[in-house]
Design an enzyme around this catalytic site. Structure first.
Site, short mmCIF file in Angstrom:
data_model
loop_
_atom_site.label_atom_id
_atom_site.label_comp_id
_atom_site.label_asym_id
_atom_site.label_seq_id
_atom_site.Cartn_x
_atom_site.Cartn_y
_atom_site.Cartn_z
CE LYS A 81 -1.02 -4.36 3.09
NZ LYS A 81 -1.22 -5.64 2.39
CE1 TYR B 102 -3.11 -2.22 5.36
CE2 TYR B 102 -2.45 0.05 4.99
CZ TYR B 102 -2.94 -1.15 4.51
OH TYR B 102 -3.25 -1.27 3.18
CB SER C 95 -0.89 0.00 1.25
OG SER C 95 -1.44 1.28 1.50
#
Length: 254
Positions: free
Chosen positions: A164, A160, A147
């Protein structure tokens, strides 16, 4: 009509019941690949696989949670039992389902670890499970999904973003190790895909940041990822492709 790019190939797709995973599955099926598709939601997965079978290819559903090593083993065992191998892997797992994003200091470490595990360790686990066979057969194409948060960071989403971001080190390292065996490993960094829970104000903000001034379409992400899984990308490995409408390119005049 099949374009035959993936004729004779066997693809394993995680997170394939909807969205980007589903779009990639449709591209591979249209190209003639046999599919083994995983998703956490069994009913959603069944509906997607029924639709994919209308394209005239073999599609096997393996529902389950890839955070469970038994699910990972089941996916790979199913592919090997039914088709003898895995040629193509879309490693499309992530997010923080059921866990609200919070700032770092407000995130308990057990929650932080769980989010990092979902976004990084699970992809490493799936890759580890299929990579040996690819090396042995001297052929494989792998795409791991990251992402733009891995590049830009994400306020109230550090776990998060960290999970990633770790994928970049995994992909570049593994690509160096297995390239000589005919296995290509690449990373895609996604930005501004459709998201059902995104507010209108947030969507308008992301659209303004994008040089294309709009949200991406699932099929656009699917086609770009399918390219990396195809032999048209045979000289691309260890690379990061941003599929983000230009979000990572700053508008310095604003």
């Amino acid at each position: 009509m099949s374009d035959a790019r993936f004729e004779g190939r066997v693809a394993l797709i995680t997170g394939g019941g909807r969205g980007i995973g589903r779009a990639v599955a449709a591209e591979l099926a249209a190209g003639g690949a046999a599919l083994v598709v995983n998703d956490l939601d069994a009913s959603r997965l069944a509906a997607t696989c029924d639709e994919l079978r209308t394209l005239g290819v073999s599609v096997t559903a393996v529902p389950g949670d890839v955070m469970d090593p038994a699910c990972v083993a089941s996916m790979v065992d199913t592919a090997v039992r039914e088709h003898g191998r895995v040629d193509l892997l879309l490693n499309n797992v992530g997010g923080s389902p059921g866990i609200p994003f919070a700032e770092f200091l407000a995130t308990p470490m057990e929650v932080f670890r769980k989010i990092v595990e979902l976004n990084f360790v699970t992809q490493a686990s799936v890759l580890h499970a299929v990579l040996g066979g690819m090396v042995e057969r001297r052929y494989g194409r792998v795409v791991c999904v990251s992402s733009i948060s891995a590049v830009l960071g994400q306020e109230a989403g550090s776990a998060y973003a960290a999970g990633k971001a770790a994928l970049h080190g995994l992909v570049t390292s593994v690509a160096k190790e297995v390239g000589r065996f005919g296995v290509n490993v690449n990373l895609v960094v996604l930005g501004n895909p459709p998201h059902p829970s995104r507010t209108e104000a947030r969507q308008e903000y992301l659209n303004r940041l994008s040089h294309l001034d709009r949200v991406g379409r699932f099929e656009e992400f699917g086609k770009a990822i399918a390219f990396l899984l195809s032999d048209d990308a045979s000289y691309i490995s260890g690379a990061t492709l941003a599929i983000d409408g230009g979000l990572l390119v700053p508008r310095l005049n604003e």
